[in-house]
Design a protein around this motif. Structure first.
Motif, PDB file in Angstrom:
ATOM      1  N   MET A  43      32.717  44.146  33.444  1.00 51.59           N
ATOM      2  CA  MET A  43      32.217  45.248  34.267  1.00 51.59           C
ATOM      3  C   MET A  43      31.195  46.085  33.500  1.00 51.59           C
ATOM      4  O   MET A  43      30.151  46.473  34.043  1.00 51.59           O
ATOM      5  CB  MET A  43      33.394  46.109  34.730  1.00 51.59           C
ATOM      6  N   VAL A  44      31.482  46.362  32.226  1.00 56.62           N
ATOM      7  CA  VAL A  44      30.509  47.107  31.415  1.00 56.62           C
ATOM      8  C   VAL A  44      29.233  46.297  31.253  1.00 56.62           C
ATOM      9  O   VAL A  44      28.115  46.836  31.325  1.00 56.62           O
ATOM     10  CB  VAL A  44      31.127  47.441  30.039  1.00 56.62           C
ATOM     11  N   TYR A  45      29.358  44.994  31.045  1.00 55.94           N
ATOM     12  CA  TYR A  45      28.204  44.112  30.882  1.00 55.94           C
ATOM     13  C   TYR A  45      27.331  44.144  32.130  1.00 55.94           C
ATOM     14  O   TYR A  45      26.104  44.283  32.050  1.00 55.94           O
ATOM     15  CB  TYR A  45      28.711  42.697  30.597  1.00 55.94           C
ATOM     16  N   LEU A  46      27.944  44.027  33.300  1.00 56.54           N
ATOM     17  CA  LEU A  46      27.173  44.060  34.546  1.00 56.54           C
ATOM     18  C   LEU A  46      26.621  45.452  34.818  1.00 56.54           C
ATOM     19  O   LEU A  46      25.501  45.611  35.327  1.00 56.54           O
ATOM     20  CB  LEU A  46      28.045  43.596  35.721  1.00 56.54           C
ATOM     21  N   GLY A  47      27.392  46.485  34.489  1.00 53.25           N
ATOM     22  CA  GLY A  47      26.905  47.858  34.697  1.00 53.25           C
ATOM     23  C   GLY A  47      25.700  48.173  33.840  1.00 53.25           C
ATOM     24  O   GLY A  47      24.858  49.013  34.211  1.00 53.25           O
ATOM     25  N   ALA A  48      25.575  47.497  32.682  1.00 50.33           N
ATOM     26  CA  ALA A  48      24.413  47.703  31.817  1.00 50.33           C
ATOM     27  C   ALA A  48      23.210  46.911  32.284  1.00 50.33           C
ATOM     28  O   ALA A  48      22.145  46.956  31.630  1.00 50.33           O
ATOM     29  CB  ALA A  48      24.768  47.324  30.391  1.00 50.33           C
ATOM     30  N   GLY A  49      23.345  46.172  33.369  1.00 45.78           N
ATOM     31  CA  GLY A  49      22.217  45.457  33.938  1.00 45.78           C
ATOM     32  C   GLY A  49      21.911  44.125  33.303  1.00 45.78           C
ATOM     33  O   GLY A  49      20.841  43.559  33.551  1.00 45.78           O
ATOM     34  N   TYR A  50      22.812  43.600  32.506  1.00 44.75           N
ATOM     35  CA  TYR A  50      22.557  42.319  31.852  1.00 44.75           C
ATOM     36  C   TYR A  50      22.689  41.165  32.851  1.00 44.75           C
ATOM     37  O   TYR A  50      23.305  41.309  33.913  1.00 44.75           O
ATOM     38  CB  TYR A  50      23.512  42.124  30.677  1.00 44.75           C
ATOM     39  N   PRO A  51      22.130  39.988  32.530  1.00 45.48           N
ATOM     40  CA  PRO A  51      22.065  38.890  33.503  1.00 45.48           C
ATOM     41  C   PRO A  51      23.436  38.379  33.918  1.00 45.48           C
ATOM     42  O   PRO A  51      24.386  38.363  33.130  1.00 45.48           O
ATOM     43  CB  PRO A  51      21.276  37.808  32.751  1.00 45.48           C
ATOM     44  N   TYR A  52      23.514  37.957  35.174  1.00 44.81           N
ATOM     45  CA  TYR A  52      24.685  37.235  35.653  1.00 44.81           C
ATOM     46  C   TYR A  52      24.749  35.890  34.941  1.00 44.81           C
ATOM     47  O   TYR A  52      23.729  35.293  34.613  1.00 44.81           O
ATOM     48  CB  TYR A  52      24.613  37.008  37.160  1.00 44.81           C
ATOM     49  N   GLY A  53      25.969  35.396  34.727  1.00 44.92           N
ATOM     50  CA  GLY A  53      26.088  34.112  34.061  1.00 44.92           C
ATOM     51  C   GLY A  53      27.485  33.847  33.532  1.00 44.92           C
ATOM     52  O   GLY A  53      28.491  34.291  34.133  1.00 44.92           O
ATOM     53  N   PRO A  54      27.568  33.174  32.384  1.00 40.20           N
ATOM     54  CA  PRO A  54      28.870  32.743  31.855  1.00 40.20           C
ATOM     55  C   PRO A  54      29.797  33.881  31.462  1.00 40.20           C
ATOM     56  O   PRO A  54      30.928  33.607  31.034  1.00 40.20           O
ATOM     57  CB  PRO A  54      28.494  31.909  30.626  1.00 40.20           C
ATOM     58  N   VAL A  55      29.367  35.132  31.546  1.00 37.11           N
ATOM     59  CA  VAL A  55      30.273  36.222  31.237  1.00 37.11           C
ATOM     60  C   VAL A  55      31.514  36.179  32.126  1.00 37.11           C
ATOM     61  O   VAL A  55      32.610  36.594  31.727  1.00 37.11           O
ATOM     62  CB  VAL A  55      29.549  37.578  31.385  1.00 37.11           C
ATOM     63  N   PHE A  56      31.343  35.626  33.329  1.00 34.31           N
ATOM     64  CA  PHE A  56      32.484  35.539  34.232  1.00 34.31           C
ATOM     65  C   PHE A  56      33.502  34.490  33.769  1.00 34.31           C
ATOM     66  O   PHE A  56      34.640  34.500  34.227  1.00 34.31           O
ATOM     67  CB  PHE A  56      32.008  35.205  35.654  1.00 34.31           C
ATOM     68  N   LEU A  57      33.097  33.563  32.888  1.00 37.84           N
ATOM     69  CA  LEU A  57      34.039  32.563  32.404  1.00 37.84           C
ATOM     70  C   LEU A  57      35.192  33.199  31.643  1.00 37.84           C
ATOM     71  O   LEU A  57      36.347  32.764  31.764  1.00 37.84           O
ATOM     72  CB  LEU A  57      33.304  31.556  31.502  1.00 37.84           C
ATOM     73  N   THR A  58      34.924  34.233  30.868  1.00 37.87           N
ATOM     74  CA  THR A  58      35.998  34.888  30.120  1.00 37.87           C
ATOM     75  C   THR A  58      37.019  35.510  31.068  1.00 37.87           C
ATOM     76  O   THR A  58      38.230  35.460  30.814  1.00 37.87           O
ATOM     77  CB  THR A  58      35.425  35.967  29.198  1.00 37.87           C
ATOM     78  N   VAL A  59      36.522  36.090  32.164  1.00 34.05           N
ATOM     79  CA  VAL A  59      37.433  36.665  33.158  1.00 34.05           C
ATOM     80  C   VAL A  59      38.271  35.564  33.808  1.00 34.05           C
ATOM     81  O   VAL A  59      39.481  35.722  34.031  1.00 34.05           O
ATOM     82  CB  VAL A  59      36.654  37.451  34.213  1.00 34.05           C
ATOM     83  N   ALA A  60      37.614  34.427  34.110  1.00 28.92           N
ATOM     84  CA  ALA A  60      38.333  33.324  34.753  1.00 28.92           C
ATOM     85  C   ALA A  60      39.443  32.794  33.851  1.00 28.92           C
ATOM     86  O   ALA A  60      40.573  32.562  34.299  1.00 28.92           O
ATOM     87  CB  ALA A  60      37.350  32.201  35.098  1.00 28.92           C
ATOM     88  N   VAL A  61      39.146  32.615  32.556  1.00 28.84           N
ATOM     89  CA  VAL A  61      40.157  32.107  31.629  1.00 28.84           C
ATOM     90  C   VAL A  61      41.291  33.119  31.458  1.00 28.84           C
ATOM     91  O   VAL A  61      42.472  32.762  31.423  1.00 28.84           O
ATOM     92  CB  VAL A  61      39.516  31.762  30.278  1.00 28.84           C
ATOM     93  N   GLY A  62      40.945  34.396  31.345  1.00 25.97           N
ATOM     94  CA  GLY A  62      41.979  35.424  31.223  1.00 25.97           C
ATOM     95  C   GLY A  62      42.862  35.490  32.456  1.00 25.97           C
ATOM     96  O   GLY A  62      44.088  35.625  32.351  1.00 25.97           O
ATOM     97  N   CYS A  63      42.245  35.373  33.641  1.00 24.84           N
ATOM     98  CA  CYS A  63      43.019  35.378  34.886  1.00 24.84           C
ATOM     99  C   CYS A  63      43.937  34.163  34.961  1.00 24.84           C
ATOM    100  O   CYS A  63      45.113  34.269  35.323  1.00 24.84           O
ATOM    101  CB  CYS A  63      42.057  35.404  36.068  1.00 24.84           C
ATOM    102  N   PHE A  64      43.384  33.005  34.607  1.00 24.48           N
ATOM    103  CA  PHE A  64      44.169  31.771  34.615  1.00 24.48           C
ATOM    104  C   PHE A  64      45.396  31.898  33.718  1.00 24.48           C
ATOM    105  O   PHE A  64      46.516  31.557  34.116  1.00 24.48           O
ATOM    106  CB  PHE A  64      43.264  30.630  34.145  1.00 24.48           C
ATOM    107  N   SER A  65      45.211  32.388  32.505  1.00 28.39           N
ATOM    108  CA  SER A  65      46.319  32.515  31.561  1.00 28.39           C
ATOM    109  C   SER A  65      47.375  33.491  32.066  1.00 28.39           C
ATOM    110  O   SER A  65      48.575  33.271  31.901  1.00 28.39           O
ATOM    111  CB  SER A  65      45.791  32.971  30.201  1.00 28.39           C
ATOM    112  N   ALA A  66      46.927  34.582  32.683  1.00 27.79           N
ATOM    113  CA  ALA A  66      47.880  35.570  33.187  1.00 27.79           C
ATOM    114  C   ALA A  66      48.729  35.004  34.321  1.00 27.79           C
ATOM    115  O   ALA A  66      49.943  35.221  34.377  1.00 27.79           O
ATOM    116  CB  ALA A  66      47.141  36.819  33.647  1.00 27.79           C
ATOM    117  N   VAL A  67      48.075  34.259  35.228  1.00 26.32           N
ATOM    118  CA  VAL A  67      48.818  33.734  36.376  1.00 26.32           C
ATOM    119  C   VAL A  67      49.831  32.682  35.945  1.00 26.32           C
ATOM    120  O   VAL A  67      50.995  32.712  36.350  1.00 26.32           O
ATOM    121  CB  VAL A  67      47.838  33.161  37.425  1.00 26.32           C
TER     122      VAL A  67
END
Length: 420
Positions: free
Chosen positions: A106-130
């Motif tokens: 969220m901080v990365y996107l709020g700073a205006g940086y490009p969309y891309g693999p940053v979402f992979l870290t969220v996906a892996v973290g979500c996967f592990s939690a579930v």
């Protein structure tokens, strides 16, 4: 190792037993219980791979979105590194990781940086939690990330970099929602599969414990029957030998010879039973006792002063049924020797209607309270009969003496299942 074991039990092809065993065997590395050794180790290799992919992919995404999003600067790289390094704790602290990666993104996107693999870290973290059971945390983190993206892309964009940026289209939000739902769906599928495997593993462990208990009971019954019969004969003959040692040395010698033969036979059968423990999975080297050895029981009983008459011929029987029938007759005659004053007993064998009926009668009288034998003797006979789907009836006869009646199916249910 799981694949090697599976291959031994069936075809290695897709339709054979090998594939089925691999699928129902050990789960993949991401789907193992928390107690496995892989969960206790730090996932350095996978985290390093994620880090390289996210950094390289983010640079490629920045080139593709040049002029549309902010340029990657040291702060952006720190955020990317922070998000990937948190994945080291994804199995130990899954809740912290899923919220931490969502906040970093969220901080990365709020700073205006490009969309891309940053979402992979969220996906892996979500996967592990579930898959580790923290479903609410994963859903909450994903929902918060989407809500933050909506807020930044549609209301706060004018105050956030890059300057002069327009509001995002709602179609783009549909893509973000679809991506989040797909990640959560895959995570839930992995969680269900993990729970299913855990249940299967518990069932296999319970079945293994049950088989071990049954095997211990079987060995205990074998040892009891072998030792009880032989020691009873030895006890009787020892008493005869002591009584006749001075008055009739020749008869005492005969009693000692009987003791030697009975003890030798008992040792041989004990070695046979214990041999199955030393070489699991191998067939017994010695033949399993059966009703064809009834003449030996008659001779041993005669040495103990008990005359036994056999009525009927033993039919061909499966090995398990044959052994059970022999042990039941052996235990019944042992009880007559030990607990009855009878000098005569009868064993009748009837085979009709797919059943074997064994009837052992003695003329009595009982020499103690345990007329038909107590303790483990009758219990062992009943367990043998029940394991084959048969029954045992034991009790005093109306005209005196004692009777044991066993009804055994000629083909036991378990043996039928194994042959199928």
């Amino acid at each position: 190792m799981a694949e090697q074991g599976a291959g031994a039990g069936g075809s290695p092809g897709w339709g054979g037993g090998g594939y089925r065993h691999r699928w129902h065997g050990a789960p993949p590395w991401w789907n193992r219980p928390d107690g496995d050794a892989s969960r206790r180790r730090w996932p350095w290799r996978s985290t390093l791979a994620f880090t390289v992919f996210v950094l390289v992919g983010s640079h490629a995404a920045a080139d593709m979105q040049e002029g549309e999003r902010a340029v990657l600067d040291p702060f952006a790289r720190v955020l990317l590194l922070l998000g990937t390094l948190m994945l080291l704790w994804r199995w130990r602290r899954p809740v912290v990781v899923v919220f931490g990666t969502a906040a970093t993104a969220m901080v990365y996107l709020g700073a205006g940086y490009p969309y891309g693999p940053v979402f992979l870290t969220v996906a892996v973290g979500c996967f592990s939690a579930v898959v580790t059971g923290h479903r609410k945390a994963a859903w909450t983190a994903m929902g918060a990330l989407w809500a933050g993206h909506v807020l930044m892309a549609h209301w706060l964009y004018a105050w956030l970099p890059p300057g002069g940026d327009d509001a995002a289209s709602w179609g783009q939000e549909g893509v973000v929602v679809a991506w989040g739902v797909a990640i959560l769906a895959l995570s839930e599928l992995a969680r269900v599969r993990r729970e299913q495997w855990a249940r299967e593993r518990a069932e296999r462990a319970q079945a293994a414990r049950r088989r071990a208990d049954e095997e211990r009971l079987r060995i205990a019954r074998e040892l009891h029957d072998v030792l009880a019969h032989s020691i009873s004969v030895i006890n009787v003959q020892a008493g005869v030998g002591l009584a006749l040692l001075d008055s009739d040395p020749e008869q005492a010698r005969t009693a000692l010879t009987t003791i030697k033969a009975a003890s030798k036979e008992a040792l041989g059968e004990v070695r046979q039973v214990l041999g199955t423990l030393r070489s699991p999975g191998e067939a017994p080297r010695d033949p399993v006792p059966g009703l064809d050895r009834l003449p030996e029981l008659v001779a041993q009983a005669a040495d103990a002063g008990l005359t036994v008459d056999i009525e009927g011929e033993p039919p061909p029987l499966p090995p398990g049924t044959d052994l059970a029938a022999f042990r039941i007759v052996q235990e019944a005659l042992t009880n007559v020797v030990r607990h009855s004053g009878a000098r005569h007993a009868r064993v009748r064998l009837d085979h009709e209607g797919g059943e074997l009926r064994l009837r052992i009668d003695d003329d009595g009288p009982a020499t103690g309270a345990d007329a038909g034998g107590g303790g483990n003797g009758l219990v062992g006979m009943r367990e043998r009969a029940a394991a084959l789907g048969g029954t045992i009836e034991a009790g005093p006869r109306a005209d005196g003496g004692f009777r044991v009646l066993a009804v055994l199916p000629v083909r036991a249910p378990r043996e039928n299942e194994e042959e199928r």
